[in-house]
Design a protein around this motif. Sequence first.
Motif, PDB file in Angstrom:
ATOM      1  N   LYS A 216       0.594  -1.452  -0.207  1.00  0.00           N
ATOM      2  CA  LYS A 216       0.111  -0.211   0.237  1.00  0.00           C
ATOM      3  C   LYS A 216       0.803   1.029  -0.157  1.00  0.00           C
ATOM      4  N   PRO A 217       0.361   2.341  -0.595  1.00  0.00           N
ATOM      5  CA  PRO A 217      -1.369   2.591  -1.188  1.00  0.00           C
ATOM      6  C   PRO A 217      -0.572   1.757  -2.507  1.00  0.00           C
ATOM      7  N   ARG A 218      -1.979   0.598  -2.919  1.00  0.00           N
ATOM      8  CA  ARG A 218      -1.595  -0.161  -4.717  1.00  0.00           C
ATOM      9  C   ARG A 218      -1.740   1.175  -5.449  1.00  0.00           C
ATOM     10  N   PHE A 219      -2.994   1.822  -4.891  1.00  0.00           N
ATOM     11  CA  PHE A 219      -3.065   2.647  -6.740  1.00  0.00           C
ATOM     12  C   PHE A 219      -4.296   3.916  -5.706  1.00  0.00           C
ATOM     13  N   ALA A 220      -4.331   4.731  -6.312  1.00  0.00           N
ATOM     14  CA  ALA A 220      -4.733   6.421  -6.314  1.00  0.00           C
ATOM     15  C   ALA A 220      -5.596   6.139  -4.957  1.00  0.00           C
ATOM     16  N   GLY A 221      -5.479   7.136  -4.431  1.00  0.00           N
ATOM     17  CA  GLY A 221      -6.919   7.019  -3.502  1.00  0.00           C
ATOM     18  C   GLY A 221      -6.557   5.453  -2.479  1.00  0.00           C
ATOM     19  N   ASP A 222      -5.911   4.841  -2.476  1.00  0.00           N
ATOM     20  CA  ASP A 222      -5.990   3.718  -2.115  1.00  0.00           C
ATOM     21  C   ASP A 222      -5.532   4.555  -0.429  1.00  0.00           C
ATOM     22  N   THR A 223      -5.818   3.744   0.224  1.00  0.00           N
ATOM     23  CA  THR A 223      -5.161   3.340   2.030  1.00  0.00           C
ATOM     24  C   THR A 223      -4.217   3.307   2.195  1.00  0.00           C
TER      25      THR A 223
ATOM     26  N   ARG B  75       6.146   5.707 -11.323  1.00  0.00           N
ATOM     27  CA  ARG B  75       6.022   6.930 -11.201  1.00  0.00           C
ATOM     28  C   ARG B  75       4.675   6.895  -9.875  1.00  0.00           C
ATOM     29  N   ARG B  76       4.166   5.073  -9.801  1.00  0.00           N
ATOM     30  CA  ARG B  76       3.000   4.972  -8.790  1.00  0.00           C
ATOM     31  C   ARG B  76       3.568   4.463  -7.667  1.00  0.00           C
ATOM     32  N   HIS B  77       5.197   4.560  -7.676  1.00  0.00           N
ATOM     33  CA  HIS B  77       5.718   4.467  -6.443  1.00  0.00           C
ATOM     34  C   HIS B  77       5.864   5.251  -5.577  1.00  0.00           C
ATOM     35  N   ALA B  78       6.717   6.174  -6.388  1.00  0.00           N
ATOM     36  CA  ALA B  78       7.468   7.394  -6.328  1.00  0.00           C
ATOM     37  C   ALA B  78       5.098   8.241  -5.445  1.00  0.00           C
TER      38      ALA B  78
ATOM     39  N   GLY C  88       3.153   6.586  -4.053  1.00  0.00           N
ATOM     40  CA  GLY C  88       3.403   6.323  -2.604  1.00  0.00           C
ATOM     41  C   GLY C  88       3.945   6.748  -1.161  1.00  0.00           C
ATOM     42  N   VAL C  89       5.828   6.927  -1.744  1.00  0.00           N
ATOM     43  CA  VAL C  89       6.519   7.533  -0.845  1.00  0.00           C
ATOM     44  C   VAL C  89       6.147   9.007  -0.890  1.00  0.00           C
ATOM     45  N   VAL C  90       5.826   9.738  -2.151  1.00  0.00           N
ATOM     46  CA  VAL C  90       4.733  11.229  -1.394  1.00  0.00           C
ATOM     47  C   VAL C  90       3.877  11.216   0.036  1.00  0.00           C
ATOM     48  N   ARG C  91       3.070  10.030   0.017  1.00  0.00           N
ATOM     49  CA  ARG C  91       1.970  10.123  -0.018  1.00  0.00           C
ATOM     50  C   ARG C  91       2.013   9.658   1.960  1.00  0.00           C
ATOM     51  N   MET C  92       2.808   8.751   2.177  1.00  0.00           N
ATOM     52  CA  MET C  92       3.230   7.876   2.903  1.00  0.00           C
ATOM     53  C   MET C  92       4.418   9.105   3.707  1.00  0.00           C
ATOM     54  N   LEU C  93       5.281  10.108   3.660  1.00  0.00           N
ATOM     55  CA  LEU C  93       6.390  10.996   3.476  1.00  0.00           C
ATOM     56  C   LEU C  93       5.149  12.070   4.103  1.00  0.00           C
ATOM     57  N   SER C  94       4.330  12.202   3.735  1.00  0.00           N
ATOM     58  CA  SER C  94       3.575  14.213   3.597  1.00  0.00           C
ATOM     59  C   SER C  94       2.004  13.251   4.850  1.00  0.00           C
TER      60      SER C  94
ATOM     61  N   ARG D 205       6.799  14.540  -9.425  1.00  0.00           N
ATOM     62  CA  ARG D 205       4.734  13.890  -9.048  1.00  0.00           C
ATOM     63  C   ARG D 205       4.620  14.169  -8.089  1.00  0.00           C
ATOM     64  N   VAL D 206       4.876  15.570  -6.827  1.00  0.00           N
ATOM     65  CA  VAL D 206       4.455  15.779  -6.547  1.00  0.00           C
ATOM     66  C   VAL D 206       3.714  17.029  -7.151  1.00  0.00           C
ATOM     67  N   ALA D 207       4.970  17.823  -7.732  1.00  0.00           N
ATOM     68  CA  ALA D 207       3.648  18.900  -9.055  1.00  0.00           C
ATOM     69  C   ALA D 207       2.958  18.641  -9.918  1.00  0.00           C
ATOM     70  N   VAL D 208       2.969  17.763  -9.865  1.00  0.00           N
ATOM     71  CA  VAL D 208       2.014  16.845 -11.225  1.00  0.00           C
ATOM     72  C   VAL D 208       0.702  16.283 -10.024  1.00  0.00           C
ATOM     73  N   SER D 209       0.827  15.889  -8.859  1.00  0.00           N
ATOM     74  CA  SER D 209      -0.155  15.919  -7.767  1.00  0.00           C
ATOM     75  C   SER D 209      -0.935  16.653  -7.467  1.00  0.00           C
ATOM     76  N   TRP D 210      -0.068  17.816  -7.148  1.00  0.00           N
ATOM     77  CA  TRP D 210      -0.997  19.179  -6.969  1.00  0.00           C
ATOM     78  C   TRP D 210      -1.276  20.395  -7.358  1.00  0.00           C
ATOM     79  N   ARG D 211      -1.735  19.991  -8.767  1.00  0.00           N
ATOM     80  CA  ARG D 211      -1.648  20.984  -9.764  1.00  0.00           C
ATOM     81  C   ARG D 211      -3.167  20.737 -10.132  1.00  0.00           C
ATOM     82  N   ASP D 212      -3.452  19.215  -9.156  1.00  0.00           N
ATOM     83  CA  ASP D 212      -4.656  19.524  -9.396  1.00  0.00           C
ATOM     84  C   ASP D 212      -5.837  20.598  -8.582  1.00  0.00           C
ATOM     85  N   VAL D 213      -5.411  20.708  -7.507  1.00  0.00           N
ATOM     86  CA  VAL D 213      -5.768  21.367  -6.314  1.00  0.00           C
ATOM     87  C   VAL D 213      -5.515  23.017  -5.710  1.00  0.00           C
TER      88      VAL D 213
END
Length: 705
Positions: free
Chosen positions: A451-458, A497-500, A502-508, A547-555
């Motif tokens: 985990k997280p295996r995919f976007a939105g996973d716990t 990209r998915r692994h990265a 996942g690292v971002v989500r765990m660290l943040s 990856r951080v930039a891509v994920s946050w530009r939606d918000v």
Amino acid sequence: MTTAVKNLLIELFVEELPPKALKKLGEAFAAVLVDSLKAQGLVGEGAQATAIATPRRLGLHLTDVAPKAADRAVQQKLMPVAVALTAEGQATPALLKKLAGVGADASVLPLLKRLPDESGKGKTEALFLDQLVPGATLAEGLQKALDESLAKLPIPKVMTYQLKDGWTDVKFVRPAHGIVALHGADLVAVSALGLQSGRTTRGHRFEASAPELTIESADSYVAQMREQGAVIAGFAERRAEIARQLQAAAGGLAPIDDEDLLDEVTALVERPNVLACQFEPEFLAVPQECLILTMKANQKYFPLLDAAGKLTNHFLVVSAISPADASAVVQGNERVVRPRLADAKFFFDQDRKKSLAERVPGLAKVVYHGKLGTQGERVERVRAIAKAIAGMLGGAALAADADQAALLAKADLLTDMVGEFPELQGIMGGYYARHDGLSEAVAFAVEDHYKPRFAGDTLPRNEAGLVVALADKLETLVGLFGIGQLPTGDKDPFALRRHALGVVRMLSESPLTRQLSLDEVIAAAVPAFGRLIEDPSAKLVDFVFDRVAVSWRDVYTAQEVDAVLALRPLRLAEVTKRLEAVRAFAALPEAASLAAANKRIGNILKKSETAVDARIDAALLQEAAEQQLAAALDGVAPKADALFQQGEYAASLRELAALKAPVDAFFDGVMVNAEDPALRANRLGLLKTLHEAMNRVADLSRLAS
């Protein structure tokens, strides 16, 4: 466009289409048809399009289609005047040839216009011809649109088959057998795939009222297909009907929520009939993930869950037929699912005869990557990384649990159940860890380490799981980056990209690991590889920030994201707070002026021929404006810095608003590049001090328009 508009129907009748591709095929087929017809002026902007997609047909129903597009006035450039006319003003052979090419002759010479040639260089003139271009007829336009649609269809795999003549080869997703093209009740003559259009088609393979159906008009198609052909033609309508029947047949239970399965089943039937079935309760002793997966993946069934989300021994079947007595269909499906569930039970029972620890040595025989060794070697690297991370977080107990979980996490890859269902890796490891008598902490960590295996996973549920999951993803990223296996374009075979992310989500997001910085966890992972790789830290940090930039530009806006990430805050948990602070700052009336000044200061400092120190000599502050700016900075900077150190980023930026007036006054009244070197250095030092004070939270110059 002419006013005699009618509705249009086009249907391509084919053999059974690949179910996982049907939705996309239907949408693409209809979309290109609509776009092409609109581009040719045959369809109004307000027309309503309904895509048709069943296992045996692709099509479109489109309202407000004209039999002929309106004629269009077109001004066509012919050639420069110097080339088109002689010195006496007579037409040159080149002009006459050009006129013939556009369907005109010398009789139009008096009608030609001399106009400035905007595409040429200098003040030149060209001859232009005004023409009335006839609009396309519907037959012409639909033929063009159909050809475009078939050419652009996202076919997963092309088939080659022969027409009835036995000689002509056709390439398409499946053999096609008929085309219906009707404008109102009128037949539109088009051809494709070796077929000529008509008004006959076929309905349900078994339940249609006749072998062939004659479609009366474009608007009668849906009703005729439903009543005579036993077919619900629209994909969306058929999907909604399946969902409705599933809820009705569930009897108070809940069908498994799986949008992909619902799409696939919709693509398998032309008229759905949902039936309730059951299996023997003793199979429920097998982990429900195994039973659910085998029913969904192999049989396309919908398992039923109780109110607590626990699997029951009931399931639903979406049948393609609707017999008066459905008992034979029900019994047949119950008979078919039984051996599947028995296989799952057999795998589960056999797997538990050998502990996870006993399977670990076998990982040394499983190749992970040609340059990175075996799964056994990978496990040792994950263990080393997990120990390093656990050491940063403190706690011998956490380190022990993480080490044991990392040792066993990949062992379920050698079980029969995961061999049959790779999607269950990790999940089965958790079950087998509990069976082996290991602690819940270790079992959860083994289960959750993907985990997280995919976007939105716990995220992993416990601390050991977080440590192992972070170590596992870092091992993948560092290892593959270290041997140069970076993603390129849309190709990312190792899901880096998915692994990265996942690292971002765990660290943040995790309270446990958010204290860790990106650079220190990467640095903790590199030594685990020894000399096997080149140190990829710099490239990997850049990749993660992308990856951080891509994920946050939606918000957030691109400017807000760029302003924060320009400073590379390695503690990713701070990124959200900084973004919120920047957004709040940008709303202040002083923000635009300060951002522009910040950008100007940055440019001045870059152009300095000597290194600039953030140092101010009060004795050299001669102008009132620079004295006022230095005084304001003395008052604001300590407060802003103290708030920054406390993590109060929004409040820190608000303090900067007081600098607007003195900054504006400084640039209005002070020459930075004074002739006196000492004055110039002092003023640059003042600006450098201001620049550093303003850019603690984010690079505010990125907010300047």
